[in-house]
Write a protein that holds these residues in place. Structure first.
Motif, PDB file in Angstrom:
ATOM      1  N   ILE A 140      51.612  56.485  23.014  1.00 26.57           N
ATOM      2  CA  ILE A 140      51.135  57.869  22.974  1.00 26.57           C
ATOM      3  C   ILE A 140      49.640  57.855  23.208  1.00 26.57           C
ATOM      4  O   ILE A 140      48.883  57.262  22.440  1.00 26.57           O
ATOM      5  CB  ILE A 140      51.470  58.524  21.616  1.00 26.57           C
ATOM      6  N   SER A 141      49.218  58.478  24.291  1.00 26.83           N
ATOM      7  CA  SER A 141      47.816  58.433  24.718  1.00 26.83           C
ATOM      8  C   SER A 141      47.449  56.970  24.970  1.00 26.83           C
ATOM      9  O   SER A 141      48.068  56.313  25.805  1.00 26.83           O
ATOM     10  CB  SER A 141      46.915  59.072  23.658  1.00 26.83           C
ATOM     11  N   HIS A 142      46.489  56.413  24.260  1.00 25.66           N
ATOM     12  CA  HIS A 142      46.069  55.027  24.476  1.00 25.66           C
ATOM     13  C   HIS A 142      46.532  54.109  23.355  1.00 25.66           C
ATOM     14  O   HIS A 142      46.039  52.980  23.238  1.00 25.66           O
ATOM     15  CB  HIS A 142      44.539  54.956  24.585  1.00 25.66           C
ATOM     16  N   VAL A 143      47.466  54.573  22.555  1.00 27.69           N
ATOM     17  CA  VAL A 143      47.885  53.798  21.388  1.00 27.69           C
ATOM     18  C   VAL A 143      49.389  53.536  21.414  1.00 27.69           C
ATOM     19  O   VAL A 143      50.183  54.447  21.660  1.00 27.69           O
ATOM     20  CB  VAL A 143      47.519  54.528  20.076  1.00 27.69           C
ATOM     21  N   PHE A 144      49.766  52.280  21.153  1.00 31.05           N
ATOM     22  CA  PHE A 144      51.175  51.916  21.024  1.00 31.05           C
ATOM     23  C   PHE A 144      51.627  52.162  19.587  1.00 31.05           C
ATOM     24  O   PHE A 144      50.921  51.814  18.627  1.00 31.05           O
ATOM     25  CB  PHE A 144      51.388  50.449  21.371  1.00 31.05           C
ATOM     26  N   LYS A 145      52.794  52.751  19.448  1.00 37.74           N
ATOM     27  CA  LYS A 145      53.397  53.004  18.145  1.00 37.74           C
ATOM     28  C   LYS A 145      54.596  52.071  17.987  1.00 37.74           C
ATOM     29  O   LYS A 145      55.561  52.141  18.748  1.00 37.74           O
ATOM     30  CB  LYS A 145      53.868  54.457  18.039  1.00 37.74           C
ATOM     31  N   LEU A 146      54.536  51.196  16.994  1.00 36.99           N
ATOM     32  CA  LEU A 146      55.616  50.240  16.760  1.00 36.99           C
ATOM     33  C   LEU A 146      56.278  50.569  15.436  1.00 36.99           C
ATOM     34  O   LEU A 146      55.627  50.539  14.381  1.00 36.99           O
ATOM     35  CB  LEU A 146      55.078  48.804  16.711  1.00 36.99           C
ATOM     36  N   ALA A 147      57.568  50.888  15.479  1.00 39.05           N
ATOM     37  CA  ALA A 147      58.305  51.254  14.271  1.00 39.05           C
ATOM     38  C   ALA A 147      59.393  50.225  14.007  1.00 39.05           C
ATOM     39  O   ALA A 147      60.104  49.797  14.928  1.00 39.05           O
ATOM     40  CB  ALA A 147      58.925  52.639  14.420  1.00 39.05           C
ATOM     41  N   SER A 148      59.532  49.813  12.751  1.00 36.20           N
ATOM     42  CA  SER A 148      60.552  48.838  12.375  1.00 36.20           C
ATOM     43  C   SER A 148      61.836  49.543  11.987  1.00 36.20           C
ATOM     44  O   SER A 148      61.880  50.766  11.804  1.00 36.20           O
ATOM     45  CB  SER A 148      60.056  47.981  11.207  1.00 36.20           C
ATOM     46  N   THR A 149      62.890  48.760  11.816  1.00 39.53           N
ATOM     47  CA  THR A 149      64.172  49.325  11.388  1.00 39.53           C
ATOM     48  C   THR A 149      64.102  49.847   9.953  1.00 39.53           C
ATOM     49  O   THR A 149      64.965  50.605   9.519  1.00 39.53           O
ATOM     50  CB  THR A 149      65.272  48.253  11.479  1.00 39.53           C
ATOM     51  N   LYS A 150      63.062  49.431   9.219  1.00 35.19           N
ATOM     52  CA  LYS A 150      62.882  49.897   7.841  1.00 35.19           C
ATOM     53  C   LYS A 150      61.941  51.103   7.754  1.00 35.19           C
ATOM     54  O   LYS A 150      61.619  51.553   6.651  1.00 35.19           O
ATOM     55  CB  LYS A 150      62.331  48.767   6.975  1.00 35.19           C
ATOM     56  N   GLY A 151      61.474  51.571   8.918  1.00 29.57           N
ATOM     57  CA  GLY A 151      60.587  52.728   8.906  1.00 29.57           C
ATOM     58  C   GLY A 151      59.110  52.401   8.838  1.00 29.57           C
ATOM     59  O   GLY A 151      58.265  53.310   8.769  1.00 29.57           O
ATOM     60  N   GLU A 152      58.769  51.102   8.879  1.00 28.02           N
ATOM     61  CA  GLU A 152      57.357  50.714   8.889  1.00 28.02           C
ATOM     62  C   GLU A 152      56.752  51.093  10.236  1.00 28.02           C
ATOM     63  O   GLU A 152      57.405  50.985  11.281  1.00 28.02           O
ATOM     64  CB  GLU A 152      57.216  49.215   8.651  1.00 28.02           C
ATOM     65  N   LEU A 153      55.471  51.483  10.226  1.00 29.25           N
ATOM     66  CA  LEU A 153      54.807  51.913  11.447  1.00 29.25           C
ATOM     67  C   LEU A 153      53.504  51.144  11.638  1.00 29.25           C
ATOM     68  O   LEU A 153      52.699  51.022  10.709  1.00 29.25           O
ATOM     69  CB  LEU A 153      54.518  53.412  11.410  1.00 29.25           C
ATOM     70  N   VAL A 154      53.306  50.614  12.845  1.00 28.72           N
ATOM     71  CA  VAL A 154      52.090  49.883  13.197  1.00 28.72           C
ATOM     72  C   VAL A 154      51.521  50.486  14.470  1.00 28.72           C
ATOM     73  O   VAL A 154      52.271  50.763  15.421  1.00 28.72           O
ATOM     74  CB  VAL A 154      52.382  48.377  13.408  1.00 28.72           C
ATOM     75  N   ASN A 155      50.200  50.682  14.509  1.00 25.35           N
ATOM     76  CA  ASN A 155      49.520  51.207  15.685  1.00 25.35           C
ATOM     77  C   ASN A 155      48.621  50.129  16.279  1.00 25.35           C
ATOM     78  O   ASN A 155      47.938  49.398  15.544  1.00 25.35           O
ATOM     79  CB  ASN A 155      48.659  52.425  15.313  1.00 25.35           C
ATOM     80  N   ALA A 156      48.604  50.038  17.599  1.00 25.65           N
ATOM     81  CA  ALA A 156      47.759  49.038  18.266  1.00 25.65           C
ATOM     82  C   ALA A 156      47.406  49.495  19.677  1.00 25.65           C
ATOM     83  O   ALA A 156      48.184  50.194  20.327  1.00 25.65           O
ATOM     84  CB  ALA A 156      48.473  47.690  18.318  1.00 25.65           C
ATOM     85  N   TYR A 157      46.220  49.064  20.119  1.00 18.13           N
ATOM     86  CA  TYR A 157      45.792  49.410  21.475  1.00 18.13           C
ATOM     87  C   TYR A 157      46.481  48.533  22.524  1.00 18.13           C
ATOM     88  O   TYR A 157      46.715  48.969  23.659  1.00 18.13           O
ATOM     89  CB  TYR A 157      44.272  49.252  21.600  1.00 18.13           C
ATOM     90  N   LYS A 158      46.769  47.293  22.146  1.00 22.64           N
ATOM     91  CA  LYS A 158      47.444  46.361  23.051  1.00 22.64           C
ATOM     92  C   LYS A 158      48.628  45.729  22.332  1.00 22.64           C
ATOM     93  O   LYS A 158      48.592  45.520  21.117  1.00 22.64           O
ATOM     94  CB  LYS A 158      46.488  45.254  23.518  1.00 22.64           C
ATOM     95  N   VAL A 159      49.673  45.408  23.088  1.00 23.57           N
ATOM     96  CA  VAL A 159      50.859  44.762  22.518  1.00 23.57           C
ATOM     97  C   VAL A 159      51.216  43.532  23.347  1.00 23.57           C
ATOM     98  O   VAL A 159      51.231  43.587  24.582  1.00 23.57           O
ATOM     99  CB  VAL A 159      52.064  45.724  22.477  1.00 23.57           C
TER     100      VAL A 159
END
Length: 293
Positions: A140-159
């Motif tokens: 989304i925009s310049h940020v990657f949104k990473l969501a786990s199967t448990k609902g955890e959320l991590v944001n990062a510019y690069k993956v």
């Protein structure tokens, strides 16, 4: 919510080294692993001894990757087998060289390699989240949104996707990364086995499981044609054959099987001796020690 510079998915050897390198370049790095520990598959390699690398030249390394080997020249130029060995020596893990240039930790324990990676990740302040199985990855925009199967959320510019291929499912290598890459628009080529042992139909092989034949000659035959494989050690297993030479050449053998079906494998126990000379040696040995033969 905090945004990391780099999120690395998968804490195998590639993921750990990528995270360490990113942190050493001053980036804020988070490492996401679906298992409860890093390097799970690594800890099982080479009968839990971990064949780290080989002393071969770059040209030999590239040759092992077949026709597309040159693709890796730039990567190996930036981080070679010597660089890898120096990395572990710098972090107090001594190495030992065995037959055909294979490099192992002097402890003969794969766990020693994993412990070095754990230590360096900690020293470089890489954030590690275990038991994180990725469910969604969106940008989304310049940020990657990473969501786990448990609902955890991590944001990062690069993956960095370092999840490995499809191998032993119990280690976590279930092809998740391929699914993610495809979702992001990457083309996935047909998957083929590589670095794998081979099944053998003859049962006498199975009865000799655990036996290693050293420096034997191997030949593949199909459709009246003969293909000589490099000499090396052959390991007989409860299902077929394995060992360094089989694992190294399995991608070639599998390709032949796709074209020609089942193949015949011939073993030369004394490849350095001609057949007629070997016959004379056996006859002389029989005459001198009839009961022994």
């Amino acid at each position: 919510m905090k945004i990391y510079d780099i999120a690395v998915i998968g804490a195998g050897p590639a993921g750990c080294m990528a995270a360490i390198q990113g942190a050493q370049q001053g980036k804020n790095v988070i490492l996401l692993e679906k298992n409860d520990q890093i390097g799970y598959k690594l800890s099982l390699t080479a009968n839990r001894r971990c064949n780290l690398t080989n002393t071969a030249t770059m040209d030999v390394f590239l040759e092992k990757f077949g026709r597309r080997g040159s693709f890796y020249r730039d990567a190996f130029s930036k981080f070679s087998n010597q660089d890898l060995m120096n990395f572990f020596k710098t972090h107090d893990l001594e190495l030992t060289e065995e037959q055909e240039g294979r490099i192992f930790p002097i402890t003969e324990k794969a766990r020693s390699v994993v412990e070095v990676l754990e230590k360096v990740l900690n020293e470089e302040k890489v954030k590690l989240i275990s038991n994180f199985r990725l469910k969604h990855l969106n940008k989304i925009s310049h940020v990657f949104k990473l969501a786990s199967t448990k609902g955890e959320l991590v944001n990062a510019y690069k993956v960095i996707i370092a999840t490995g291929g499809v191998t032993y499912g119990f280690t976590g290598s279930t092809g998740d990364g391929l699914t993610i890459a495809k979702f992001l628009g990457h083309n996935i080529t047909d998957l083929k086995p590589g670095g794998v042992p081979l099944l053998v139909r003859e049962e006498w092989i199975h009865q000799l499981k655990g036996v290693t034949l050293e420096n034997v000659g191997l030949t593949i035959r199909h459709s009246g044609k003969k293909i000589d494989l490099p000499r090396g050690n052959l390991l007989l297993t409860h299902f077929g054959v394995s060992g360094p030479i089989i694992l190294d050449m399995s991608h070639v053998i599998v390709g032949l099987m796709e074209k020609h079906g089942d193949l015949k494998l011939y073993i030369d126990f004394k490849p350095e001796i001609r057949k007629d000379a070997l016959g004379i040696m056996l006859m002389e040995d029989f005459q001198e020690h009839p009961k022994k033969v």
